[in-house]
Every structure is written in structure tokens, then in C-alpha cells.
Design an enzyme around this catalytic site. Sequence first.
Site, short mmCIF file in Angstrom:
data_model
loop_
_atom_site.label_atom_id
_atom_site.label_comp_id
_atom_site.label_asym_id
_atom_site.label_seq_id
_atom_site.Cartn_x
_atom_site.Cartn_y
_atom_site.Cartn_z
N CYS A 151 0.21 3.13 3.77
CA CYS A 151 0.62 2.60 5.08
C CYS A 151 1.68 1.51 4.93
CB CYS A 151 -0.59 2.07 5.84
SG CYS A 151 -1.25 0.55 5.16
N CYS A 192 0.85 -1.18 0.00
CA CYS A 192 0.00 0.00 0.00
C CYS A 192 0.89 1.24 0.00
CB CYS A 192 -0.88 -0.02 1.25
SG CYS A 192 -1.75 1.52 1.51
#
Length: 700
Positions: A432, A429
Site C-alpha cells: 500500500c 510497505c
Amino acid sequence: MNRAKSATKVAAEPPTVAALTEAEAKAELKRLAEAVAYHDKLYHQQDAPKISDAAYDALRLRNNEIEARFPQLIRPDSPNRRVGAAPSQTFAKVVHAKPMLSLDNAFDEDGVRAFFQRMKNFLRIDLDGIALAAEPKIDGLSTSLRYQRGKFVQGATRGDGETGEDITANVATLREIPKTLQGGGWPDTLEVRGEIYMDREGFFALNAARENAGEPVFANPRNSAAGSVRQLDPAITASRPLHFFAYAWGEISAEFATTHWQALEKFRAWGFAVNPLSKLCHGVDELLAFHRWIAAERAKLAYDIDGVVYKVNDLKLQERLGFAARAPRWAIAHKFPAEQGQTVLNDIIIQVGRTGKLTPVADLEPITIGGVVVKRATLHNEDEINRLDVRVGDTVVVQRAGDVIPQIVAVVRERRPKDSKPYRFPDRCPICHSIAVRERGEAATRCTGGLICAAQAVERLKHFVQRDAFDIEGLGDKHITAFWEEKLIRSPADIFRLDFNAIAQREGWGGLSAENLRRAIAARRHIALDRFIFALGIPQVGQVTARLLARHYRGLKPWRDAMTAARDHDGEAWAELNNINGIGEDTATDIVGFFAEAHNQKILDDLAGEITVEDYAAAAPIASAIAGKTVVFTGSLAAMSRGEAKARAEALGANVAASVSKKTDFVVIGADAGSKAGKAEALGVKTLSEEEWLALIGRS
Ligand code: IVH
């Protein structure tokens, strides 16, 4: 407070606005500004009105009409501009007596033929040569105009289709919207619906003037019409070149036509503008010929159109066809082919959505397509990137169709830079850095970070406050992001615990804006169940599904209990959820999955301490023998298709379920019925023959 009970005497009828000379208009505007100011003072400061509300409204309406015709004469002390009679900060809400629905689209001949086939299957009748009205599809702003005994009383935007905004004062400034209907024969209550639009010439002139004044220009006539109507100051609306075409209706107290065409003729006679290019056609081929003709004429028209709307002419047939979730079955918008352009792909950005889905978005060298500047286009997912083999630096073909998000449809291979490399979809991601996975058989890649992922948490909060959910005015995307980063809002309930004194001290805020936000939030401590369900952001639960759930479970507690119990796939609660028409197994799985997560339960508990979720208020109760009953159909019916039978039952207030249970009230047995008939008998559920069913719903 009522202004005064007694109506004032009216002397001679004033000349029509159209007949005024400029000098007369100027004098009258002065007189009207003084008169309105005088009556405002009596009303607001002395509590001693001398004229009735209606007479006062007539003064303002007359003023607006004159301002609309002579925008150059608008006075600094115009009743619309004066402080003291300050325009409201927001528009009041208007609940539409009949929802303002949208239209399904067809993009080509096959799509139009499929529309005919769907109607044929639904009605089980031959439709060859059937009459349909073909109308240019105006690219403007859908508006509902309410008349009582021939007098214009309210104008409203479409909004979400159920609730719009009160724009009465603004639309009253449009010359093409009659304030008093001409002729006669109109129903006492009449809602005429149509499109407010800006012609191209007016649009270009307005933009030129804005550019001169250093103001931002509008992207296209549609945005410009919408921006002009949603003005807090009606004098601004009055100064804009807006027009109106009537093409539909909402609530009516009496029927006034038997065909759509006849309705349009009545509208014309009552003083509305009806598009002169509309044509009554017979059968598919005539419609398609009309579409081809108007596509060729399109560039010469004074206003933008984005397709042709076909509407079944016979209103009895329209009634039988009825509506699906968001659009009538008796009409379709046949759109013009999408417009395309070529530009360079500067980058591919990965966005992370509410549910953790990673969506690749093309960052494009800005290009104007069909009057709109395009800078971004969706690339959907990894497979789409691979299919196109699109690479950063490529020249791409971009397509835009109506309101649809622009798409990349092809890569211009000849113009590919020599050193380009295939794009590699990320496996982490970008926000994050949790692992991103793609489940087998799924197109989407998802971040596994859950609520520790800032993107997911922030997107969920943005969804929570958005217009169709909690609708918290003044709490925009930027604020949510900033408040999240500073840990002021980490979960939905935090919104209701904000410290507004602290907010007032923040840069860009002040006492007034913090107070406005406090009020906007306080106003949402009571919320309707369907909005609340939608706001939770459960995957696959959009507004329609949220409404279905609210209608079925009625209250937050029964819904929550049922969803928690539905984790047991052998139990009643799971069966009941799956039995709701319009909710499939995939959606049911996502809903139950949401409740299975401890942090979601915590969010609900936390919210319960801050807000009140109102029980679902059913629409006006329907007086019918089957209202509130649960009906199951099995076998085929002779008089109507299953689709029509279901639609009719629902229109009469029944719930139609897919399978028989103890909660079923009736099972309607058609020819060649299967096991459901037996099951009904075993459970002691009442069964009806087709004839009995038709008698029950009042159709033989
Ligand atoms: S009929 C129940 N007729 O298109 C049917 N709509 O894409 C109501 N529109 O929301 C719509 N021209 O704003 C209809 N001749 C026309 C139209 C038209 C433009 C707009 C309208 C509607 C949208 C749906």
C-alpha cells in the site's frame, strides 16, 4: 433409521482374509458387491432393511479388507466406488474424548538434559536412572482408533488435537489395523493411538505409477500417507501401501497397564504392530546412546523417522507430570539434526502479514533437502538479513528441520558475485506504500496502513475463514483475494452477505459450487466463542489464548464489555485480564489495543447482525471440591513444586490466579509466604495450610 433390529444368523465362520487365494478373493468380492448393492437398495429405496447395521458394516469391512490385500481385484462396481452409495463430500468431525496432543522437541543433548531438569523441578524427586521408553519417531499421520468390546468402531485423524476427521472406512482397509482384538483383557472402551505411515519402497513405487499416469507426485512419504488416508473413496486408501504402529492411547474405560512398556506389550498381544526397535532405557546416557545408534541405522530402515520419542515409563509418574498447554511433560521428541543444502538466492520478497509485519522471504533456486523441494525460506526480519549479510545472487546454506519453515543459516562467501550489493530493507510497505516503521526495541518493521493496506485486510480475512477459525470450506485464499479485489468482501460480515446467484455466474463457478459455498457459510452462522476470538486475529492471540479467554469470560458480551473496560489500567477489568494464567501483560495490551480501535468495534457490531456466538461450553464438569473456584498459591509447598500444584488444581477444575482479589476463593499458604497471605486476610479470603490443601484435593 436402524437397518433391522434382529441380527441375522451367521453360518460357518468365513476363512480369514489372509487365507484367501486370489480366485476365492475375486469370487467373494463379486458376491460382496452384489450383497451390499442389494441391502443398499432395501435400505435406501424400500425402507425395508433385512439385516442389522452391524451385519451390513461387517459386509463392507470384509470387502475393504479383501480389497486392501488384493488391490488389483477392486471391481468397478465395488461398494466403495458405486454411485448411489456416493462417498460423503467431506469427512464427519470427531471430537476426541481425550485431546490428541503434540510433543515438545529437543534438538541436542542439552535439550534432553533440560527435559530431565524440568521434570526434576516439577516432581522434586531424584530421576537418575529412571526408566523411559525410547521409540523411533515415525514421520506419518497421527491416528486414533476406537474399539468397543474389542471391535474396531471408529478411526479419526488428529485434526487440531481436539476435533479430528472420521476416517473409519479408510483406515478399516489397513491390514495392520485389527478389526477384532486378539486375546483378551482389553478395556471395553479403548482408543489406541499411533502413526499411519507409508514405507519408502511403497512410496517410490506409488510415485512412479503416478508419474506414468501423468498425475502429480507426492513430495515425501508423510504427505503421501496423509493424502492416501484423506481420500473420499476408501478403495483408493485400500490400494496404497500403508502401515500402522501403535504407541499411545486416548480414552480407556479401565486401566490396563502400570507402565508404558507394559501397555506396548498389551498392544502387541492384541494384534497391533508395535515398533520392534523401541527400547526400555534407564537414565539420560542410555537414551542418548540409543539415539546415536538409531541415527546410524536410520538410512537402512524401511520407513522415514525424524527422531526418537522418550517417554517416562511409570504411568503414575506420567500422571503426576501431566500436560502443559500442548504437550505432555513426561515425553519429548529428540529430533535428528536438521538437513542442509546449498542453493542460490534469486530474490528477497517482502510479505505483509495480518498485523502489518513486513517479513522478508528468500526466493530460492529450487533444491531438494531431505526429500522435500525447498523454494522459499524465511529471513525473519531486517536484523537477520544484516547478521547474515545475505545478498541477492548469493549462494546460501539452507536448513530444514521437520515441519519447521526452512531457514538460511549461512552465506557461502567464496561464491558471492563480484557486483553484489548489500540488501536495503524497505521503508515503505510494498503493497500500500504507506510508511513502514520499526519501533524502538522491536525487531519487526510494520506497515502503518492498517486496514487501508490490502495485504493486511486480505490476510485478516484469510485468517478469519481458516480451518481453526470459521473453517469455511470452499472459501480459499485465492477466493478471498479475488473477492476482496472486486469489493465483494471487505470485512468479515460481508462473507455472510454474499450474493450466491452472482457468484454462480462467475468464471470457474457454477450453480453447484456456489450452492456448496452458501451451505458452508450458512453452517458457520453459529460459532463457538473460542473459535470466534481466535478468528478476530488479535496480535498474540492464538488458539491457546483464545481458549483461555473463552473459558474465563464465557460469553461474547461479557468478554467484549470487559475488554473495553480494561482500557482503564487502574480498574478491576484490567487486573482480571492480567490475572488469567497464561496471559501476560504484552498480550493483554494487544487485546485491549484491538478493542480501542473504532474499526474493530465496527467489525464486531457488524458481525453481531449476521452470526450467533455461542457461550463457552465448559468440558464435562469435574466433580471436585475446588471445581470452578479461584485459587492462589503463595510461599513454597513441601510435597510438590508450584508447577505441579497449579497443574493439579487446574486438572480438578480450578482457576489458578497470580494475585489475590475479592474474587479469590482460597489462598494456599506455603512456607515463607509473602504479602499475599496478609492481603487474603484483609479481604476476608479463606486461607488454607498445605495439609488442608492436600486434604481438599484428596492427596495426603
Ligand atoms: S507420542 C501425548 N510416540 O509425533 C503424546 N508420537 O511431534 C502423543 N509420533 O503427533 C505422541 N512417532 O504424530 C508419539 N513413537 C511416537 C511417535 C509419535 C511419531 C508423532 C505423532 C505426534 C507427533 C508429535
